[in-house]
Write a protein that holds these residues in place. Structure first.
Motif, mmCIF file in Angstrom:
data_model
loop_
_atom_site.group_PDB
_atom_site.id
_atom_site.type_symbol
_atom_site.label_atom_id
_atom_site.label_comp_id
_atom_site.label_asym_id
_atom_site.label_seq_id
_atom_site.Cartn_x
_atom_site.Cartn_y
_atom_site.Cartn_z
ATOM 1 N N LEU A 98 -34.769 33.245 16.203
ATOM 2 C CA LEU A 98 -33.746 34.435 16.727
ATOM 3 C C LEU A 98 -32.399 33.887 16.560
ATOM 4 N N PHE A 99 -31.514 34.645 16.088
ATOM 5 C CA PHE A 99 -29.986 34.352 16.081
ATOM 6 C C PHE A 99 -29.457 35.851 16.164
ATOM 7 N N VAL A 100 -28.299 35.680 16.579
ATOM 8 C CA VAL A 100 -27.609 37.018 16.698
ATOM 9 C C VAL A 100 -26.159 37.057 15.885
ATOM 10 N N LYS A 101 -25.770 38.104 15.199
ATOM 11 C CA LYS A 101 -24.529 38.122 14.454
ATOM 12 C C LYS A 101 -23.479 39.102 15.317
ATOM 13 N N ILE A 102 -22.457 38.739 15.598
ATOM 14 C CA ILE A 102 -21.604 39.562 16.227
ATOM 15 C C ILE A 102 -20.041 39.982 15.336
ATOM 16 N N TYR A 103 -20.004 41.381 15.513
ATOM 17 C CA TYR A 103 -19.085 42.046 14.475
ATOM 18 C C TYR A 103 -18.061 42.600 15.805
ATOM 19 N N LEU A 104 -16.638 42.854 14.881
ATOM 20 C CA LEU A 104 -15.727 43.495 15.698
ATOM 21 C C LEU A 104 -15.543 44.749 14.727
ATOM 22 N N LEU A 105 -16.211 45.605 15.021
ATOM 23 C CA LEU A 105 -16.078 46.830 13.869
ATOM 24 C C LEU A 105 -14.531 47.403 14.136
ATOM 25 N N PRO A 106 -14.061 48.092 13.063
ATOM 26 C CA PRO A 106 -14.371 48.391 11.911
ATOM 27 C C PRO A 106 -14.580 47.197 10.606
ATOM 28 N N ASP A 107 -13.965 45.855 11.264
ATOM 29 C CA ASP A 107 -14.189 44.881 10.229
ATOM 30 C C ASP A 107 -15.745 44.432 9.859
ATOM 31 N N LYS A 108 -16.145 44.733 8.815
ATOM 32 C CA LYS A 108 -17.644 44.613 8.606
ATOM 33 C C LYS A 108 -17.885 43.366 7.673
ATOM 34 N N ARG A 109 -16.798 42.601 7.210
ATOM 35 C CA ARG A 109 -16.663 41.530 6.180
ATOM 36 C C ARG A 109 -16.907 40.360 7.227
ATOM 37 N N SER A 110 -16.317 40.053 8.176
ATOM 38 C CA SER A 110 -16.479 38.599 9.234
ATOM 39 C C SER A 110 -17.083 38.961 10.345
ATOM 40 N N TYR A 111 -17.699 37.803 10.663
ATOM 41 C CA TYR A 111 -18.600 37.845 11.865
ATOM 42 C C TYR A 111 -18.842 36.576 12.597
ATOM 43 N N LEU A 112 -19.194 36.531 13.607
ATOM 44 C CA LEU A 112 -19.680 35.323 14.452
ATOM 45 C C LEU A 112 -21.162 35.230 14.673
ATOM 46 N N GLN A 113 -21.560 33.914 14.535
ATOM 47 C CA GLN A 113 -23.010 33.910 14.650
ATOM 48 C C GLN A 113 -23.359 32.878 15.619
ATOM 49 N N SER A 114 -24.574 33.089 16.539
ATOM 50 C CA SER A 114 -25.151 32.213 17.496
ATOM 51 C C SER A 114 -25.836 31.081 16.774
ATOM 52 N N LYS A 115 -26.354 30.192 17.741
ATOM 53 C CA LYS A 115 -27.074 29.275 17.106
ATOM 54 C C LYS A 115 -28.629 29.853 17.107
ATOM 55 N N THR A 116 -29.447 29.365 16.369
ATOM 56 C CA THR A 116 -30.992 29.810 16.266
ATOM 57 C C THR A 116 -31.728 29.276 17.529
ATOM 58 N N LYS A 117 -32.497 30.035 17.993
ATOM 59 C CA LYS A 117 -33.391 29.960 19.193
ATOM 60 C C LYS A 117 -34.869 30.130 18.557
#
Length: 417
Positions: free
Chosen positions: A181-200
């Protein structure tokens, strides 16, 4: 005459000395009396001697079965503090020297004192008064739940940084037993850039404890929405979306010293393409006891904006109708420049149960551009058979059949009334 003056002075001095001694004795007596008395606790435990505190085990069990009161803990003064003045507050109620030094009441936990011999009993403490409220966020999962996500947010005013901490995810429902599992985090309305967690790997209850930073000005902060996407990676390295959480920041109080810890249930992605004019998602609930109709406007998607810019604001107008007659309307706050706005706003209307067969709700999505006329993007109407059919009628009937429960659904927007 000198002898007479000396004699008179001696008599007066003796009288003053006697009065002083009397006053001193009275004050000491009053202080002693105060030490022998104390203010009784509300609902005190009455006992004639210390042996009443240490009842045998069978008596304690009988009392516990016959009463629903909380267990009480004895509040005592240990023998090592006998030299203190406040020992006398107990009116000489103390544990007998011959009693078992390690015996304690069956109704309370073990004392931390090595010996209770000669200890004075002051009263009891109800431990239930000092309990923290139980956190049920990791135990109470509604039916059909696909997972729950915990995170925290904090905003630094000086550096204009939004601090997001991804804490954990629990009770995931993966497509396979082995789950990465991993999680992507967006700060909308910006859909182009995101931050991603480590994979568990190989877990359905991953613990992340990772920190992320978004740079956003204080003026734009309340217009933004956090979005968390939880993915599973299979053996072929393909990503499968397990669930998502959207969290608008507009109603939050974000300061340097106010760190908010939040949890939200994951929602499934709506894979159906938007309808011609877009869709709106909202929840309905009816409280038959209070005669209150509640609408929660959640989000819209696929809106056909007349002009895509930050000057465009989109809001939802919720109107209660009866026999096609306008009763009352309320509006959400406007979201700037997004064809997929998120609202999460709740509105309540007074509606008697007898009026539900003739009442209806109209949700209009409106676009407003500065200096121009408001433009209708679409409308959804829910109500009884008199006004609606299909999904709109089903939503209304389900709300009535499940009183006090929020019923959530998507509806297609249309331009017809």
């Amino acid at each position: 005459t000198e002898q007479a003056v000396a004699l008179a002075g001696g008599i007066i001095g003796g009288i003053l000395l006697f009065v002083l001694i009397g006053i001193t004795a009275y004050l000491l007596w009053k202080k002693f009396c105060c030490l022998l008395s104390y203010e009784k606790l509300s609902g005190p435990v009455k006992m004639t001697n210390a042996n009443a505190l240490f009842q045998d085990q069978s008596t304690s069990k009988t009392q516990l079965k016959s009463t629903s009161r909380s267990r009480s803990v004895p509040f005592i003064i240990p023998p090592t503090l006998h030299g203190r003045d406040w020992i006398n507050l107990t009116n000489e109620e103390h544990v007998q020297e011959g009693s078992d030094p390690y015996m304690i009441p069956q109704s309370g936990p073990r004392s931390s004192f090595h010996s209770l011999a000669g200890a004075y009993v002051v009263g009891t403490i109800n431990p239930d008064l000092y309990k923290f409220p139980e956190d049920k966020s990791e135990t109470d999962f509604p039916e059909g739940n696909i997972g729950r996500l915990w995170f925290s947010i904090e905003y630094e005013q000086e550096s204009e940084r939004l601090l997001v901490s991804l804490i954990k995810v629990r009770k995931l429902q993966p497509p396979a037993d082995s789950c990465s599992l991993f999680v992507k985090i967006y700060l909308l309305p910006d859909k182009r850039s995101y931050l991603q967690s480590k994979t568990k790997r190989k877990t359905l209850n991953p613990q992340f404890d990772e920190n992320f930073v978004f740079q956003v000005s204080s003026k734009m902060l309340l217009q933004r929405t956090l979005k968390f996407l939880v993915y599973h990676v299979n053996k072929q390295k393909k990503h499968h979306l397990l669930g998502q959480v959207t969290f608008p920041l507009k109603n939050q109080t974000l300061t340097d010293d106010n760190k908010l810890v939040i949890w939200r249930d994951l929602e499934k992605e709506n894979l159906e393409p938007p309808s011609e004019h877009g869709d709106i998602q909202f929840s309905l609930s009816y409280n038959d006891y209070l005669g209150r109709l509640t609408v929660v406007v959640l989000r819209a998607r696929g809106l056909k904006l007349q002009e895509e810019s930050h000057a465009v604001s989109v809001y939802v107008k919720v109107s209660l109708m009866n026999h096609n007659k306008f009763i009352k309307s309320k509006k959400t706050t406007a979201v700037l420049g997004s064809p997929n706005p998120v609202y999460n706003e709740t509105f309540s209307f007074k509606a008697d149960k007898t009026e539900l067969d003739t009442a209806s709700l109209s949700l209009s999505v409106l676009q407003n551009i500065k200096g121009e006329k408001t433009h209708l993007l679409g409308r959804a109407i829910v109500g009884p058979f008199m006004y609606t059919r299909g999904k709109e009628l089903e939503h209304w009937n389900e709300m009535i059949s499940k009183p006090k429960e929020l019923v959530k659904r998507w509806h297609a927007l249309c331009h017809s009334t």
